[in-house]
Design an enzyme around this catalytic site. Structure first.
Site, PDB file in Angstrom:
ATOM      1  N   HIS A  82     -19.458  -2.464 -20.327  1.00  0.00           N
ATOM      2  CA  HIS A  82     -19.233  -1.426 -19.319  1.00  0.00           C
ATOM      3  C   HIS A  82     -18.207  -0.400 -19.819  1.00  0.00           C
ATOM      4  O   HIS A  82     -18.265   0.775 -19.458  1.00  0.00           O
ATOM      5  CB  HIS A  82     -18.721  -2.035 -18.011  1.00  0.00           C
ATOM      6  CG  HIS A  82     -19.736  -2.865 -17.288  1.00  0.00           C
ATOM      7  ND1 HIS A  82     -19.934  -4.193 -17.557  1.00  0.00           N
ATOM      8  CD2 HIS A  82     -20.612  -2.537 -16.302  1.00  0.00           C
ATOM      9  CE1 HIS A  82     -20.888  -4.665 -16.777  1.00  0.00           C
ATOM     10  NE2 HIS A  82     -21.320  -3.680 -16.008  1.00  0.00           N
ATOM     11  N   ASP A 152     -30.197  -1.893 -19.902  1.00  0.00           N
ATOM     12  CA  ASP A 152     -29.109  -2.099 -18.969  1.00  0.00           C
ATOM     13  C   ASP A 152     -28.697  -0.704 -18.480  1.00  0.00           C
ATOM     14  O   ASP A 152     -29.253   0.305 -18.925  1.00  0.00           O
ATOM     15  CB  ASP A 152     -27.950  -2.829 -19.655  1.00  0.00           C
ATOM     16  CG  ASP A 152     -27.050  -3.579 -18.674  1.00  0.00           C
ATOM     17  OD1 ASP A 152     -27.111  -3.267 -17.458  1.00  0.00           O
ATOM     18  OD2 ASP A 152     -26.284  -4.449 -19.106  1.00  0.00           O
TER      19      ASP A 152
END
Length: 252
Positions: A82, A152
């Site tokens: 992230h 993702d």
């Protein structure tokens, strides 16, 4: 219990109008990864595969397809994709024997795969989601996977770097689709009227006109196959269902 978890998860989501969940996690619990953490079933790929298969069966019983993630494996690296670009220095043979093993074992029951924003430099300089070698040569070719492939979230920091360059969302989407992904996920980008999403869609349209990207009928079929085949009961009906109540009692 794992099968019951899959059924309860799928049934409750469908009763709320959600028709797909990115479940289950197939990453191995190597220890250092905080972003995977207790989302991993186990450190042994055999145990992961058995428990994941049970979750998948529970989801299917609830009328929901499944998605194994994060191919070929996110559990070995400590960095959180992230916020950083993780690098896994292991070779292809090692990864296939350990982290990617469940993908081969579950290929006949797995409907979709989500790809990790991780670079495996001994295999490809690109993150796996932008790598034709990982997606087409390994996942499709070597492991024989025929279902849908998701990126993702392309909003994540790790997704914005390709071979040392920082890329915009439009380039990231095209790179992922070009490498073999069927769906490019862009999450948490609805601010300012969703302009970021509009720009990405316009980039796709331009690429189609110029021939830089061509939609594939096979890719569309894989996406459509993930939709539920039957309507789901509403929440009140589900709460009175004996099957649901029995499954709920088994959930830890």
């Amino acid at each position: 219990a794992a099968s019951a978890c899959g059924y309860v998860l799928g049934a409750e989501l469908r009763a709320c109008g959600v028709d797909f969940s990115f479940t289950p996690v197939l990453d191995l619990d190597w220890g250092p990864s905080t972003v995977i953490g207790d989302r991993a079933f186990h450190a042994d790929p055999r145990v992961v595969a058995v428990l994941a298969r049970c979750v998948m069966q529970g989801l299917l019983r609830a009328g929901m397809r499944n998605c194994g993630k994060h191919f070929p494996g996110h559990g070995f690296v400590a960095a959180d994709s992230h916020t950083h670009l993780p690098r896994d220095a292991r070779g292809l043979k090692t990864i296939l024997a350990d982290d990617a093993a469940p993908y081969g074992w579950l290929g006949t029951v797995m409907d979709a795969v989500m790809v990790a924003h991780v670079v495996y430099p001994k295999v490809d300089a690109r993150p796996a989601g932008y790598s034709a070698r990982w997606l087409q040569a390994v996942l499709r070719g070597r492991l024989g996977f025929g279902g849908a492939v998701f990126t993702d979230d392309l909003s994540m920091a790790a997704a914005r770097h390709i071979e040392g360059r920082t890329v915009g969302l439009d380039e990231a989407v095209l790179a992922a689709l070009g490498a073999g992904c069927d769906v490019a996920l862009v999450c948490n980008q609805s601010l300012d009227g969703g302009r970021v999403l509009d720009d990405a869609i316009e980039a796709l349209a331009r690429a189609q006109v110029t021939g830089a990207w061509t939609p594939a009928a096979a890719s569309e079929a894989r996406r459509l196959a993930l939709l539920p085949a039957h309507d789901a009961p509403d929440w009140d009906t589900l709460m009175r269902s004996p099957d649901y109540l029995r499954a709920l009692a088994l959930v830890p």
